[in-house]
Design an enzyme around this catalytic site. Structure first.
Site, mmCIF file in Angstrom:
data_model
loop_
_atom_site.group_PDB
_atom_site.id
_atom_site.type_symbol
_atom_site.label_atom_id
_atom_site.label_comp_id
_atom_site.label_asym_id
_atom_site.label_seq_id
_atom_site.Cartn_x
_atom_site.Cartn_y
_atom_site.Cartn_z
ATOM 1 N N HIS A 160 45.039 -31.124 -17.426
ATOM 2 C CA HIS A 160 46.129 -30.441 -16.712
ATOM 3 C C HIS A 160 45.917 -30.426 -15.203
ATOM 4 O O HIS A 160 46.839 -30.139 -14.455
ATOM 5 C CB HIS A 160 46.267 -29.003 -17.226
ATOM 6 C CG HIS A 160 46.792 -28.936 -18.628
ATOM 7 N ND1 HIS A 160 48.087 -28.596 -18.918
ATOM 8 C CD2 HIS A 160 46.201 -29.201 -19.819
ATOM 9 C CE1 HIS A 160 48.277 -28.635 -20.233
ATOM 10 N NE2 HIS A 160 47.143 -28.994 -20.807
ATOM 11 N N ASP A 368 47.253 -30.123 -6.564
ATOM 12 C CA ASP A 368 47.653 -29.428 -7.790
ATOM 13 C C ASP A 368 47.926 -30.470 -8.860
ATOM 14 O O ASP A 368 48.501 -31.517 -8.558
ATOM 15 C CB ASP A 368 48.937 -28.615 -7.526
ATOM 16 C CG ASP A 368 48.995 -27.340 -8.355
ATOM 17 O OD1 ASP A 368 48.456 -27.331 -9.474
ATOM 18 O OD2 ASP A 368 49.584 -26.352 -7.877
HETATM 19 P P1 ADP Z 1 48.366 -22.849 -12.198
HETATM 20 O O1 ADP Z 1 48.372 -23.321 -13.625
HETATM 21 O O2 ADP Z 1 47.373 -23.528 -11.316
HETATM 22 O O3 ADP Z 1 48.300 -21.365 -12.044
HETATM 23 P P2 ADP Z 1 51.203 -23.612 -12.208
HETATM 24 O O4 ADP Z 1 52.202 -23.494 -11.104
HETATM 25 O O5 ADP Z 1 51.217 -24.926 -12.889
HETATM 26 O O6 ADP Z 1 49.790 -23.258 -11.570
HETATM 27 O O7 ADP Z 1 51.481 -22.510 -13.312
HETATM 28 C C1 ADP Z 1 51.488 -21.193 -12.986
HETATM 29 C C2 ADP Z 1 52.251 -20.381 -14.027
HETATM 30 O O8 ADP Z 1 51.912 -19.019 -13.852
HETATM 31 C C3 ADP Z 1 53.757 -20.484 -13.847
HETATM 32 O O9 ADP Z 1 54.387 -20.437 -15.097
HETATM 33 C C4 ADP Z 1 54.092 -19.248 -13.005
HETATM 34 O O10 ADP Z 1 55.352 -18.703 -13.303
HETATM 35 C C5 ADP Z 1 53.014 -18.267 -13.378
HETATM 36 N N1 ADP Z 1 52.582 -17.503 -12.183
HETATM 37 C C6 ADP Z 1 51.909 -17.978 -11.123
HETATM 38 N N2 ADP Z 1 51.691 -16.999 -10.219
HETATM 39 C C7 ADP Z 1 52.242 -15.889 -10.704
HETATM 40 C C8 ADP Z 1 52.360 -14.551 -10.224
HETATM 41 N N3 ADP Z 1 51.850 -14.183 -9.056
HETATM 42 N N4 ADP Z 1 53.019 -13.672 -11.005
HETATM 43 C C9 ADP Z 1 53.539 -14.064 -12.181
HETATM 44 N N5 ADP Z 1 53.454 -15.304 -12.685
HETATM 45 C C10 ADP Z 1 52.814 -16.212 -11.961
#
Ligand code: ADP
Length: 462
Positions: A160, A368
């Protein structure tokens, strides 16, 4: 296809809405097909490293059509495998941050020990025609451990996070052992073409693997298939969530609060890969260069707490607090604060409302694997009056989301200019870009991701 067995570091109850992108995607897959989901329970116990906990090695729970099977980790195992190796070595190096890696020899030993232990615990739960799908950097050598125990079922692996160029990967002690282990899978999936190109160069130059047809490499007796499968979201479900009461309430409150101002939003885990300090500096540059944005644009930056026991995460926390304080101190007015920095998680049901209220989303990671926030933002927009996505060219998502405004997040001035262009963009252009972005994330949504990967896995020649 036989029963689906998913293996990931964390296991979440697919009946509940989980927070992380991976958990959401996997819950969706399993709810459709049924099967087994195996991984760490999230519990840390004080039993001896490598040993089974006193109350039994595997916990089982039925969640609708899905069996959840989890194991606890001894504290020493957890610290070496999860905090030490996965998040102290693999996460920084795979995100091109050699400077943040801690190559302590005890970590890799713990990583091997836990992967072997997980393979031993999973083996008795397997049926002959199972198809096994292992996820992410925590579990790279697990298939090799399963094979050593005699497992002959089809095994797929999906990474991922990004895979860095060969010479960055080669800085990891025992890097060749790590990548060799990938050859024990029938199929290896990456998020982007860039990651796949790094894999191909690495295995050919560092391991001496032979190309064996399109997307196939041979190393000794083993041949592996590798391909690109960019992960998506459930677009319709996410769009529908914007009309649920929690999201509507959030949207209305944001619209009222910011009726005279344009709202920029950032939603991330507080992680050094997300480019948060650079983003804040670009916003400060915008306020400096374009005085019209003062008192008229507000950045809401949500950064949820993450991996606080890993040392490198303390620095980013301090840096963000200092930067936000300085910007508000320098530019704030009695009736306007430029940055609202919130170090918390937003409830998943409210998030679509926040996205929809945003005129501009800043998704500017330094690196990312994919970035699902970018896709969620697009899915949540009102097609008649959509917001604009400012996206880092270094997110895996940038290979697909070409109609976003793509930026180099290290270039603070250019990013500030891009934000200004996004704020000024006429509605016709916003609509046209949004329409194209939406069509793209609909075409390659989470179901497409899962079906394409599993289709390729079950048809991979053996
Ligand atoms: P990572 O897996 O590195 O955290 P991604 O953008 O691929 O990054 O996925 C993040 C997931 O977590 C998304 O579904 C997003 O909605 C959720 N998310 C990220 N930050 C927050 C936050 N501060 N509050 C709520 N949900 C979050």
């Amino acid at each position: 296809m036989g029963r689906l067995v998913i293996v990931s570091n964390r296991v979440a109850d697919p009946r509940k809405t989980a927070a992380g992108g991976l958990a959401v995607a996997l819950a969706d897959v399993l709810n459709r097909t049924g099967g087994l989901w195996f991984g760490w329970s999230g519990r840390i116990t004080e039993h001896e490293a490598g040993a089974a906990p006193p109350d039994g090695p595997v916990h089982r729970q039925q969640a609708g059509p899905v069996t959840l099977a989890t194991v606890d980790l001894a504290r020493a195992d957890h610290d070496a495998y999860y905090l030490g190796y996965a998040n102290g070595v693999l996460w920084p190096v795979f995100h091109y941050r050699l400077d943040l890696a801690n190559f302590d020899a005890g970590f890799i030993a713990g990583y091997r020990r836990v992967n072997r232990m997980l393979a031993q615990r999973l083996l008795p739960l397997l049926q002959p025609d199972d198809v096994i799908w292992i996820h992410d950097y925590h579990l790279i050598p697990m298939a090799a451990e399963l094979r050593a125990l005699g497992c002959t079922q089809r095994i797929g692996f999906f990474l991922h996070i990004p895979l860095p160029p060969p010479l960055i990967l080669a800085a990891i002690p025992a890097h060749d052992w790590l990548v060799r282990a990938l050859f024990e899978h029938d199929l290896v999936g990456f998020q982007s073409e860039a990651d796949l190109a790094h894999f191909s160069r690495y295995v050919e130059t560092e391991l001496g693997a032979e190309p064996a047809g399109p997307g196939r490499w041979r190393l000794g007796e083993r041949t592996v298939r590798a391909g690109t499968f960019p992960i998506g979201i459930d677009v319709d479900e996410f769009a529908a969530l914007t009309h649920a009461p929690e999201a509507r309430d959030m949207y209305t409150r944001m619209r009222e609060e910011y009726s005279r101002r344009r709202l920029l939003i950032g939603v991330d885990r507080l992680d050094y890969s997300k480019g948060l300090p650079q983003r804040l500096r670009a916003f400060r540059e915008l306020l400096l260069r374009h005085p019209d944005t003062r008192n008229s644009a507000t950045l809401i930056q949500i950064a949820s707490p993450s991996r606080e026991s890993v040392l490198a995460y303390n620095d980013i926390l301090r840096e963000m607090e200092t930067l936000c304080g300085a910007i508000n101190g320098d530019f704030g007015e009695l009736d306007w604060m430029p940055v609202r920095y919130i170090h918390r998680t937003v409830a998943r049901k409210r998030l679509p409302g926040l996205y929809r209220a945003g005129r501009v989303a800043l998704v500017t990671p330094l690196r990312d694997g994919m970035n699902l926030v970018a896709k969620e933002f697009v899915a949540a927009q009102d097609p008649a009056d959509p917001g604009v996505l400012v996206l880092s060219r270094f997110a895996g998502a940038a290979e697909q989301l070409r109609e976003a405004i793509l930026v180099n997040p290290y270039d603070i001035e250019a990013t500030a200019q891009a934000i200004q262009a996004a704020l000024q963009m006429p509605v016709q252009e916003r609509r046209a870009r949004h329409q194209a972005l939406l069509a793209g994330i609909r075409r390659q949504d989470v179901r497409w991701w899962c079906d394409t990967f599993l289709g390729a896995l079950s048809s991979a020649p053996r």
